[in-house]
Design a protein around this motif. Structure first.
Motif, PDB file in Angstrom:
ATOM      1  N   ASP A   1       0.661  -1.247  -0.007  1.00  0.00           N
ATOM      2  CA  ASP A   1       0.089  -0.158   0.182  1.00  0.00           C
ATOM      3  C   ASP A   1       0.841   1.376   0.068  1.00  0.00           C
ATOM      4  N   LYS A   2       2.115   1.201   0.858  1.00  0.00           N
ATOM      5  CA  LYS A   2       2.902   2.382   0.626  1.00  0.00           C
ATOM      6  C   LYS A   2       3.281   2.503  -0.511  1.00  0.00           C
ATOM      7  N   LEU A   3       3.967   1.616  -1.193  1.00  0.00           N
ATOM      8  CA  LEU A   3       4.398   1.573  -2.629  1.00  0.00           C
ATOM      9  C   LEU A   3       3.473   2.200  -3.523  1.00  0.00           C
ATOM     10  N   ARG A   4       2.072   1.846  -3.557  1.00  0.00           N
ATOM     11  CA  ARG A   4       0.932   2.082  -4.417  1.00  0.00           C
ATOM     12  C   ARG A   4       0.689   3.794  -4.230  1.00  0.00           C
ATOM     13  N   ALA A   5       0.884   4.078  -2.702  1.00  0.00           N
ATOM     14  CA  ALA A   5       0.460   5.400  -2.572  1.00  0.00           C
ATOM     15  C   ALA A   5       1.648   6.343  -2.766  1.00  0.00           C
ATOM     16  N   ALA A   6       2.913   5.794  -2.992  1.00  0.00           N
ATOM     17  CA  ALA A   6       3.902   6.578  -3.395  1.00  0.00           C
ATOM     18  C   ALA A   6       3.888   6.786  -4.962  1.00  0.00           C
ATOM     19  N   LEU A   7       3.319   6.058  -5.981  1.00  0.00           N
ATOM     20  CA  LEU A   7       3.346   6.103  -7.313  1.00  0.00           C
ATOM     21  C   LEU A   7       2.247   6.849  -7.615  1.00  0.00           C
ATOM     22  N   PRO A   8       2.486   7.678  -8.886  1.00  0.00           N
ATOM     23  CA  PRO A   8       1.243   8.482  -9.398  1.00  0.00           C
ATOM     24  C   PRO A   8      -0.037   7.780  -9.874  1.00  0.00           C
TER      25      PRO A   8
END
Length: 181
Positions: free
Chosen positions: A2-9
């Motif tokens: 989820d953190k990775l997904r939130a960091a991506l546009p």
């Protein structure tokens, strides 16, 4: 994850960037090219197409269509009102008269947009009216207005195509179903 997904546009951000790139590339052959120095093609460029692409890229195709229609209507009305006022050409050389002409143009543009049931078009219409009145004079004002409308339409069409063709287009019904409503 989820953190990775939130960091991506997000997909809408990516689609907006793609629409801007395409809008720019459409005008690249014309931008800054004119067989005659100071000719009408010097006014053709990607600026308004890129702006229209950014503004018209919405979370759903139907919202993008509504935004695009509003921009086209506002651009046409604002450009028309601006050109109408420019027929007073010689009187507009006074700063005071131009100030009142700008106010009159904005008033007429907003009034027309409201009268035809398109209040959302009034802000872009007022902006276009001011741009026509303040940016150009002489014969080039007619080409400027046509170019501005054309560039805006190209940007809108690019945004609609990108929004439709790339994944992540969520219509309101899909959004409600996914959120459990």
């Amino acid at each position: 994850m989820d953190k990775l997904r939130a960091a991506l546009p997000g997909m809408r951000t990516i689609k907006t960037a793609v629409a801007v790139i395409i809008s720019f590339l459409v005008f690249l052959p014309f931008w800054g090219y004119s067989p005659v120095e100071g000719g009408p093609l010097d006014q053709v460029g990607p600026f308004y197409a890129c702006i229209a692409s950014v503004i018209c890229m919405q979370g759903s195709l139907s919202k993008s269509k509504m935004q695009g229609l509003s921009r086209i209507i506002g651009t046409l009305i604002g450009g028309g009102v601006g050109l109408l006022i420019l027929t007073l050409d010689s009187a507009l050389s006074s700063g005071i008269v131009m100030g009142f002409a700008l106010g009159l143009g904005v008033l007429l543009t907003i009034w027309v947009c409201n009268r035809i049931g398109q209040p959302a078009a009034s802000s872009i219409g007022a902006v276009v009216c001011c741009a026509v009145l303040l940016s150009h004079s002489g014969e080039e004002r007619y080409f400027y207005t046509i170019a501005r409308v054309g560039e805006t339409i190209v940007g809108i069409l690019v945004a609609l195509a990108v929004n439709r063709l790339l994944p992540g287009n969520k219509e309101p019904e899909q959004q409600a179903a996914q959120s459990g409503k």
